[in-house]
Design a protein around this motif. Structure first.
Motif, mmCIF file in Angstrom:
data_model
loop_
_atom_site.group_PDB
_atom_site.id
_atom_site.type_symbol
_atom_site.label_atom_id
_atom_site.label_comp_id
_atom_site.label_asym_id
_atom_site.label_seq_id
_atom_site.Cartn_x
_atom_site.Cartn_y
_atom_site.Cartn_z
ATOM 1 N N LYS A 89 0.831 -1.212 0.000
ATOM 2 C CA LYS A 89 0.000 0.000 0.000
ATOM 3 C C LYS A 89 0.869 1.268 0.000
ATOM 4 C CE LYS A 89 -2.959 1.012 3.471
ATOM 5 N NZ LYS A 89 -4.023 0.637 4.424
ATOM 6 N N ILE A 92 2.348 1.843 -3.417
ATOM 7 C CA ILE A 92 1.342 2.459 -4.301
ATOM 8 C C ILE A 92 1.247 3.962 -3.993
ATOM 9 C CG2 ILE A 92 -1.151 2.541 -4.827
ATOM 10 C CD1 ILE A 92 0.048 -0.013 -5.889
ATOM 11 N N SER A 93 1.221 4.273 -2.722
ATOM 12 C CA SER A 93 1.100 5.672 -2.307
ATOM 13 C C SER A 93 2.324 6.480 -2.754
ATOM 14 C CB SER A 93 0.929 5.702 -0.788
ATOM 15 O OG SER A 93 1.118 6.969 -0.306
ATOM 16 N N ALA A 96 2.045 7.061 -6.434
ATOM 17 C CA ALA A 96 0.988 8.062 -6.686
ATOM 18 C C ALA A 96 1.521 9.469 -6.415
ATOM 19 C CB ALA A 96 -0.217 7.768 -5.807
ATOM 20 N N SER A 97 2.441 9.584 -5.445
ATOM 21 C CA SER A 97 2.990 10.913 -5.147
ATOM 22 C C SER A 97 3.984 11.371 -6.217
ATOM 23 C CB SER A 97 3.661 10.920 -3.767
ATOM 24 O OG SER A 97 4.906 10.238 -3.811
ATOM 25 N N PHE A 102 -0.750 8.736 -12.063
ATOM 26 C CA PHE A 102 -0.942 7.441 -11.408
ATOM 27 C C PHE A 102 -2.371 7.307 -10.890
ATOM 28 C CE2 PHE A 102 -0.556 4.148 -8.224
ATOM 29 C CZ PHE A 102 0.328 3.249 -8.801
ATOM 30 N N ASN A 103 -3.019 6.192 -11.255
ATOM 31 C CA ASN A 103 -4.399 5.957 -10.852
ATOM 32 C C ASN A 103 -4.419 4.949 -9.693
ATOM 33 O OD1 ASN A 103 -7.057 5.116 -10.635
ATOM 34 N ND2 ASN A 103 -7.461 5.302 -12.829
ATOM 35 N N THR A 104 -4.513 5.477 -8.479
ATOM 36 C CA THR A 104 -4.429 4.629 -7.280
ATOM 37 C C THR A 104 -5.546 3.589 -7.247
ATOM 38 O OG1 THR A 104 -3.478 6.495 -6.103
ATOM 39 C CG2 THR A 104 -4.283 4.697 -4.754
ATOM 40 N N GLU A 105 -6.725 4.027 -7.631
ATOM 41 C CA GLU A 105 -7.876 3.110 -7.623
ATOM 42 C C GLU A 105 -7.632 1.923 -8.556
ATOM 43 O OE1 GLU A 105 -12.371 3.949 -8.706
ATOM 44 O OE2 GLU A 105 -11.502 5.524 -7.446
ATOM 45 N N ALA A 107 -4.706 0.836 -9.487
ATOM 46 C CA ALA A 107 -3.617 0.012 -8.938
ATOM 47 C C ALA A 107 -4.184 -1.014 -7.962
ATOM 48 C CB ALA A 107 -2.596 0.904 -8.241
ATOM 49 N N ARG A 118 -2.378 -6.123 0.069
ATOM 50 C CA ARG A 118 -1.810 -4.772 0.018
ATOM 51 C C ARG A 118 -1.165 -4.351 1.344
ATOM 52 N NH1 ARG A 118 -7.293 -1.336 -1.027
ATOM 53 N NH2 ARG A 118 -7.748 -2.958 -2.513
ATOM 54 N N ARG A 141 -0.609 3.474 -14.430
ATOM 55 C CA ARG A 141 -0.286 4.826 -14.908
ATOM 56 C C ARG A 141 -1.019 5.126 -16.221
ATOM 57 N NH1 ARG A 141 5.589 6.420 -15.340
ATOM 58 N NH2 ARG A 141 4.507 8.355 -15.839
#
Lengths: 232, 256
Positions: A89, A92-93, A96-97, A102-105, A107, A118, A141
């Protein structure tokens, strides 16, 4: 559109790419196939801007590629390296930063599809699960170019099959060009629209998979062998 | 902003273990020396060791950066496949290192002051001069740490560039480069051009360099010393140039 113009790359005494001239069209799922040490990874890294040509130019939409082209290219490395202190997790974060696209949802959706926990630390995952995390990080992405260097490496055949089937649902071929290198050519063959054959740093051919099937009546592996024989 | 904070937090995680290890060392060392000074009846010993430890923080940043950069060196594709500029990638490490340095320095300073008060309850510190001494020491430590840190980052990046072209000989070439640049710096500062660039703008700077410590008293007397501002400006410009050259090498020449 990715363009290689008279591109060569030398490492010390070794020549990794030799006078490559190729234009890769947009919106295709393309396989980059060749034997070990043929220059596949160097080819991919050049598009990602992680390796520069010794001679020639690599451009994306006529703009020279640099390291910062990372905002247009998602790159999955063949290496099993990661930030070991992060959980899935947190990884992923972090991505995303770093990547505005980047599409977190998405991912998490891909991770759920591939049944990856996760909450686990990345370093505690099996090699196969780390491979799945890499795939999720790349496909999440929203970029025009996706490069996947040996994405199926380390995955068992059952999982490979499910991931290959799932790949298409996570790619938007209206907007994205995907280039994949793999030794499991037969497994991704049904997905591929085009294929590039490479040997000893030379691009031997860029061909439509449909043409190979209809005109030559061949599978990609046989077509590759034919290209290699013609070159030799 | 989000990409910067994400990068900054990641950098902290990369070197967190090193920071915690240094803080643990600070605490164990200070408590150990405090106990020993009580047994040996040597007043001020903890504060003196604290001062030495504080000065050793000059080496904190270069070591911190080397650990951080080597950690990234094992997974360069992960670090460099990022749309942020080289200056941001390196800047996040340098700022993180400085923050970690300050945290460790505060631990040592606070422990030194506590130990001093416990060991010498009847001596009152000349507090204004202690602050001046603290500011002076802090400036020297930060300037030394930043100078070494930026140069370490440059040499590490040069090594990464050379490695692609000459393989294992890169380390030898970088060591020769370090020797050459150090020699050139020393030689240049003695030339007329070097003096013209660095040896100017003298101001009288307050200096707490005279310190007298006895069993009964702790005195810090201040005076003023002539200080060349030109030297600071030259060194600052040089460091900024080296920082951006390093960033450019990282963006354009380092290969995975």
């Amino acid at each position: 559109m990715i363009t290689f113009e008279n591109v060569s790359k030398r490492y010390l005494t070794k020549r990794a790419l030799s006078d490559v001239n190729v234009t890769i069209p947009e919106g295709k799922l393309i396989g980059l196939v060749g034997s070990n040490g043929s220059g596949k990874s160097t080819f991919m890294k050049m598009i990602a801007g992680l390796v520069g040509p010794t001679e020639g130019n690599v451009t994306i939409d006529e703009v020279p590629v640099t390291r910062r082209t990372a905002d247009k290219v998602a790159y999955l490395s063949e290496l099993d390296e990661y930030y070991s202190f992060y959980s899935v997790k947190e990884t992923i974060s972090f991505f995303a930063s770093q990547f505005a696209d980047f599409n977190t949802e998405k991912a998490f959706e891909i991770l759920d599809f591939m049944e990856v926990d996760r909450e686990q630390k990345v370093k505690h995952l099996s090699k196969g699960n780390r491979g799945r995390v890499k795939i999720a990080l790349t496909l999440a992405r929203d970029v025009p170019i996706i490069l996947m260097d040996e994405p199926l490496s380390g995955l068992d055949p059952m999982v490979r099959d499910s991931i290959v089937k799932g790949l298409l649902s996570f790619i938007d071929l209206e907007k994205q060009t995907v280039i994949i290198t793999t030794h499991e050519v037969a497994e991704i063959e049904p997905l591929l629209e085009m294929v590039i054959a490479i040997r000893n740093g030379k691009v031997l051919a860029l061909e439509d998979v449909e043409t190979i099937r209809e005109r030559d009546g061949m599978r990609i592996v046989d077509w590759l062998k034919k290209q290699y024989q013609a070159e030799a | 902003m989000m990409n910067w904070s994400g990068l900054f937090r990641k950098e902290f995680r990369v070197t967190r273990t090193f920071l915690f290890a240094v803080i643990a060392f600070d605490i164990v060392m200070m408590i150990g020396i405090f106990v020993a000074s009580e047994r040996w009846e040597v007043p001020y010993l903890t504060a003196i060791v604290g001062g030495v430890l504080a000065f050793m923080h000059m080496f904190f940043l270069p070591i911190y950066l080397l650990i951080s950069l080597n950690s990234e060196g094992r997974k360069l594709h992960l670090w460099l496949h990022n749309p942020q500029s080289g200056s941001r990638l390196i800047g996040a490490k340098v700022l993180n290192g400085l923050l970690a340095l300050l945290i460790s320095l505060v631990v040592v300073s606070v422990l030194s002051l506590i130990a001093f008060n416990l060991e010498t309850a009847d001596i009152v510190l000349p507090i204004d001069n202690v602050w001046l001494l603290g500011a002076y020491v802090l400036a020297v430590i930060l300037a030394g740490a930043l100078t070494m840190g930026i140069w370490v980052t440059f040499y590490w990046t040069a090594y990464q560039v050379l490695k692609t072209y000459i393989g294992r000989w890169a380390l030898l070439v970088v060591l020769v480069l370090i020797g050459l640049i150090s020699w050139f710096g020393g030689w240049f500062s003695g030339t007329r051009a070097g003096e013209a660039l660095m040896d100017w703008g003298y101001v009288q700077f307050p200096s707490p360099l005279s310190m007298e410590v006895t069993q009964e008293a702790f005195e810090i007397s201040t005076s003023t010393v002539p200080f060349p501002i030109g030297n600071v400006i030259f060194d600052t410009i040089l460091l900024v140039v080296i920082f951006f050259v390093t960033s450019w090498l990282l963006d354009r020449k380092v290969e995975v």
